[in-house]
Design a protein around this motif. Structure first.
Motif, PDB file in Angstrom:
ATOM      1  N   LEU A 139       0.854  -1.186   0.000  1.00 51.51           N
ATOM      2  CA  LEU A 139       0.000   0.000   0.000  1.00 51.51           C
ATOM      3  C   LEU A 139       0.893   1.239   0.000  1.00 51.51           C
ATOM      4  O   LEU A 139       1.666   1.457   0.934  1.00 51.51           O
ATOM      5  N   ASP A 140       0.798   1.992  -1.055  1.00 49.47           N
ATOM      6  CA  ASP A 140       1.628   3.187  -1.212  1.00 49.47           C
ATOM      7  C   ASP A 140       0.931   4.346  -0.505  1.00 49.47           C
ATOM      8  O   ASP A 140      -0.030   4.905  -1.016  1.00 49.47           O
ATOM      9  N   ALA A 141       1.432   4.676   0.661  1.00 46.93           N
ATOM     10  CA  ALA A 141       0.823   5.770   1.429  1.00 46.93           C
ATOM     11  C   ALA A 141       1.668   7.029   1.325  1.00 46.93           C
ATOM     12  O   ALA A 141       1.463   7.983   2.067  1.00 46.93           O
ATOM     13  N   ASP A 142       2.627   7.008   0.400  1.00 45.75           N
ATOM     14  CA  ASP A 142       3.507   8.175   0.262  1.00 45.75           C
ATOM     15  C   ASP A 142       2.790   9.254  -0.551  1.00 45.75           C
ATOM     16  O   ASP A 142       2.943   9.357  -1.769  1.00 45.75           O
ATOM     17  N   ILE A 143       2.013  10.044   0.170  1.00 48.09           N
ATOM     18  CA  ILE A 143       1.184  11.051  -0.499  1.00 48.09           C
ATOM     19  C   ILE A 143       2.014  12.127  -1.194  1.00 48.09           C
ATOM     20  O   ILE A 143       1.571  12.750  -2.126  1.00 48.09           O
ATOM     21  N   TYR A 144       3.243  12.315  -0.747  1.00 48.14           N
ATOM     22  CA  TYR A 144       4.071  13.376  -1.359  1.00 48.14           C
ATOM     23  C   TYR A 144       4.647  12.943  -2.697  1.00 48.14           C
ATOM     24  O   TYR A 144       4.888  13.751  -3.570  1.00 48.14           O
ATOM     25  N   GLY A 145       4.934  11.665  -2.816  1.00 46.49           N
ATOM     26  CA  GLY A 145       5.541  11.213  -4.069  1.00 46.49           C
ATOM     27  C   GLY A 145       5.270   9.740  -4.249  1.00 46.49           C
ATOM     28  O   GLY A 145       6.135   8.896  -4.044  1.00 46.49           O
ATOM     29  N   PRO A 146       4.023   9.411  -4.617  1.00 43.56           N
ATOM     30  CA  PRO A 146       3.707   7.981  -4.754  1.00 43.56           C
ATOM     31  C   PRO A 146       4.510   7.357  -5.891  1.00 43.56           C
ATOM     32  O   PRO A 146       4.269   7.651  -7.055  1.00 43.56           O
ATOM     33  N   SER A 147       5.488   6.530  -5.572  1.00 40.16           N
ATOM     34  CA  SER A 147       6.348   5.991  -6.629  1.00 40.16           C
ATOM     35  C   SER A 147       6.155   4.505  -6.858  1.00 40.16           C
ATOM     36  O   SER A 147       6.796   3.915  -7.721  1.00 40.16           O
ATOM     37  N   ILE A 148       5.258   3.884  -6.094  1.00 38.44           N
ATOM     38  CA  ILE A 148       5.050   2.442  -6.255  1.00 38.44           C
ATOM     39  C   ILE A 148       4.530   2.074  -7.652  1.00 38.44           C
ATOM     40  O   ILE A 148       5.009   1.099  -8.240  1.00 38.44           O
ATOM     41  N   PRO A 149       3.569   2.848  -8.227  1.00 43.43           N
ATOM     42  CA  PRO A 149       3.111   2.461  -9.576  1.00 43.43           C
ATOM     43  C   PRO A 149       4.277   2.367 -10.557  1.00 43.43           C
ATOM     44  O   PRO A 149       4.411   1.380 -11.280  1.00 43.43           O
ATOM     45  N   LEU A 150       5.160   3.371 -10.556  1.00 41.04           N
ATOM     46  CA  LEU A 150       6.307   3.365 -11.468  1.00 41.04           C
ATOM     47  C   LEU A 150       7.243   2.198 -11.149  1.00 41.04           C
ATOM     48  O   LEU A 150       7.652   1.433 -12.027  1.00 41.04           O
TER      49      LEU A 150
ATOM     50  N   LEU B  59      -4.154 -12.010   3.086  1.00 41.89           N
ATOM     51  CA  LEU B  59      -2.737 -11.671   2.911  1.00 41.89           C
ATOM     52  C   LEU B  59      -1.957 -12.095   4.147  1.00 41.89           C
ATOM     53  O   LEU B  59      -2.469 -12.033   5.271  1.00 41.89           O
ATOM     54  N   ASP B  60      -0.711 -12.507   3.921  1.00 41.71           N
ATOM     55  CA  ASP B  60       0.192 -12.714   5.053  1.00 41.71           C
ATOM     56  C   ASP B  60       0.805 -11.384   5.472  1.00 41.71           C
ATOM     57  O   ASP B  60       0.978 -11.109   6.651  1.00 41.71           O
ATOM     58  N   TYR B  61       1.172 -10.597   4.475  1.00 42.52           N
ATOM     59  CA  TYR B  61       1.818  -9.309   4.768  1.00 42.52           C
ATOM     60  C   TYR B  61       1.180  -8.198   3.965  1.00 42.52           C
ATOM     61  O   TYR B  61       0.997  -8.333   2.746  1.00 42.52           O
ATOM     62  N   LEU B  62       0.881  -7.088   4.633  1.00 38.43           N
ATOM     63  CA  LEU B  62       0.552  -5.852   3.922  1.00 38.43           C
ATOM     64  C   LEU B  62       1.622  -4.830   4.318  1.00 38.43           C
ATOM     65  O   LEU B  62       1.809  -4.526   5.496  1.00 38.43           O
ATOM     66  N   ILE B  63       2.359  -4.374   3.302  1.00 39.81           N
ATOM     67  CA  ILE B  63       3.459  -3.434   3.533  1.00 39.81           C
ATOM     68  C   ILE B  63       2.974  -2.023   3.191  1.00 39.81           C
ATOM     69  O   ILE B  63       2.418  -1.804   2.114  1.00 39.81           O
ATOM     70  N   TYR B  64       3.171  -1.089   4.106  1.00 36.34           N
ATOM     71  CA  TYR B  64       2.820   0.309   3.845  1.00 36.34           C
ATOM     72  C   TYR B  64       4.086   1.107   3.561  1.00 36.34           C
ATOM     73  O   TYR B  64       4.989   1.137   4.399  1.00 36.34           O
ATOM     74  N   ASP B  65       4.120   1.747   2.414  1.00 45.14           N
ATOM     75  CA  ASP B  65       5.214   2.671   2.131  1.00 45.14           C
ATOM     76  C   ASP B  65       4.755   4.045   2.630  1.00 45.14           C
ATOM     77  O   ASP B  65       3.936   4.705   1.997  1.00 45.14           O
ATOM     78  N   LEU B  66       5.274   4.463   3.766  1.00 47.41           N
ATOM     79  CA  LEU B  66       4.820   5.727   4.390  1.00 47.41           C
ATOM     80  C   LEU B  66       5.483   6.934   3.729  1.00 47.41           C
ATOM     81  O   LEU B  66       6.565   6.814   3.160  1.00 47.41           O
ATOM     82  N   PRO B  67       4.892   8.129   3.874  1.00 45.20           N
ATOM     83  CA  PRO B  67       5.611   9.323   3.416  1.00 45.20           C
ATOM     84  C   PRO B  67       6.839   9.549   4.292  1.00 45.20           C
ATOM     85  O   PRO B  67       6.800   9.231   5.494  1.00 45.20           O
ATOM     86  N   PRO B  68       7.926  10.080   3.738  1.00 45.31           N
ATOM     87  CA  PRO B  68       9.127  10.287   4.555  1.00 45.31           C
ATOM     88  C   PRO B  68       8.882  11.357   5.621  1.00 45.31           C
ATOM     89  O   PRO B  68       8.068  12.252   5.420  1.00 45.31           O
ATOM     90  N   GLY B  69       9.606  11.231   6.722  1.00 43.67           N
ATOM     91  CA  GLY B  69       9.532  12.286   7.737  1.00 43.67           C
ATOM     92  C   GLY B  69       8.783  11.843   8.979  1.00 43.67           C
ATOM     93  O   GLY B  69       8.262  10.725   9.055  1.00 43.67           O
TER      94      GLY B  69
END
Ligand code: ADP
Length: 283
Positions: free
Chosen positions: A56-67, A132-142
């Motif tokens: 789950l791409d939660a990086d609202i500042y720069g969602p880069s998971i799609p790319l 799912l066994d794992y749901l990984i969240y990519d958080l916004p930095p900071g």
């Protein structure tokens, strides 16, 4: 039995995501340290170990998971009991949801805490993740208000912190750990990225950003050092081309290191919760 156990130890996924076993936030004190790169490759490494994984791409500042995952498009929406549900997109066997699938690149959104956490909540309540066994969240930095609001919004089994070896990044990684402490979320360990560079022509190792920083930090903060990932142009290219190294070149030393990190993380979770670990690992 499993449900009771979850309640007892209080670190497992609460009811918002009843079919997800572990939820892990990947955080960093600073941007540009490779948090998204680690999230993507860690998700693929866990999948290689035989687990069912969502990202789950939660990086609202720069969602880069799609790319980075080579995925474009909009999630399919369907109706269930009168409400809208979304199906996650999928690639390389990983289920994906990103704020990037929903916003228009040309019209940047100015996020405020409640808005971001509202969007994330929807990603949990309205997305059909399945088992799912794992749901990984990519958080916004900071470690500011937005991050704090987000980590309070999402059900977390724990977090890992990505840092580079140099002092400026380590200081911020420490702040990251304090943030999770404040909201009683376990930090399972530190991943050091861009740890060193091996020159392909000579095989010499260069500690470009210094060495030992991540390991020392883990000791100081009483958490695990999960591993150090070298700088390698193939890691960057894999991200830019949507073909992550762990998927595309699993036999490389870099991929093996990342798979080792996934194993260590899984061992740590299993040790915290051994009766839940009934998954056969297939290598
Ligand atoms: P963050 O999510 O922390 O902002 P990214 O994962 O987007 O950072 O990484 C920033 C840039 O650095 C990307 O271009 C990525 O491909 C590159 N990168 C990350 N880790 C490595 C690495 N170990 N070796 C080479 N390039 C890397």
């Amino acid at each position: 039995m499993a449900e009771n156990f979850k309640d007892q130890i209080g670190t497992m996924t609460p009811k918002l995501l009843p079919k997800v076993k572990y939820t892990i936030a990947v955080a960093s004190g600073k941007g540009g340290v490779g948090k998204s790169t680690v999230s993507v490759n860690l998700a693929l490494a866990l999948s290689k170990l035989g687990f069912k994984v969502g990202l789950l791409d939660a990086d609202i500042y720069g969602p880069s998971i799609p790319l980075m995952m080579g995925v474009e498009g909009k999630p399919q929406i369907y109706q269930e009991s009168g409400s809208n549900k979304m199906l996650p997109l999928e690639n390389y066997g990983i289920k994906l949801m990103s704020i990037g699938f929903l916003i228009d690149d040309n019209n940047p959104v100015i996020w405020r805490g409640p808005m971001a956490s509202g969007a994330l909540k929807q990603f949990m309540s309205d997305v059909e993740w399945g088992e799912l066994d794992y749901l990984i969240y990519d958080l916004p930095p900071g470690t500011g208000d937005i991050q704090l609001t987000l980590v309070q919004t999402i059900p977390l089994s724990g977090a890992i912190i990505v840092t580079t070896p140099q002092e400026v990044s380590l200081i911020d990684a420490k702040k990251g750990l304090k943030m999770f402490e404040k909201v009683n979320v376990n930090v399972y360990g530190i991943v050091e990225n861009m740890s060193y560079f091996i020159a392909p022509d000579t095989g010499n190792r260069y500690d470009i950003f210094g060495s030992g920083g991540g390991e020392n930090l883990a000791k100081e903060l009483n958490t695990k050092f999960l591993g150090g990932i070298p700088i390698d142009p193939r890691i960057r290219e894999g991200g830019d081309n949507g073909k992550p190294i762990v998927y595309e070149m699993p036999e490389t030393q870099e991929s093996k290191i990342i798979i080792g990190i996934a194993e260590k993380l899984n061992e740590t979770l299993s040790a915290n919760n051994s009766t839940e670990n009934d998954i056969e690992i297939e290598l």
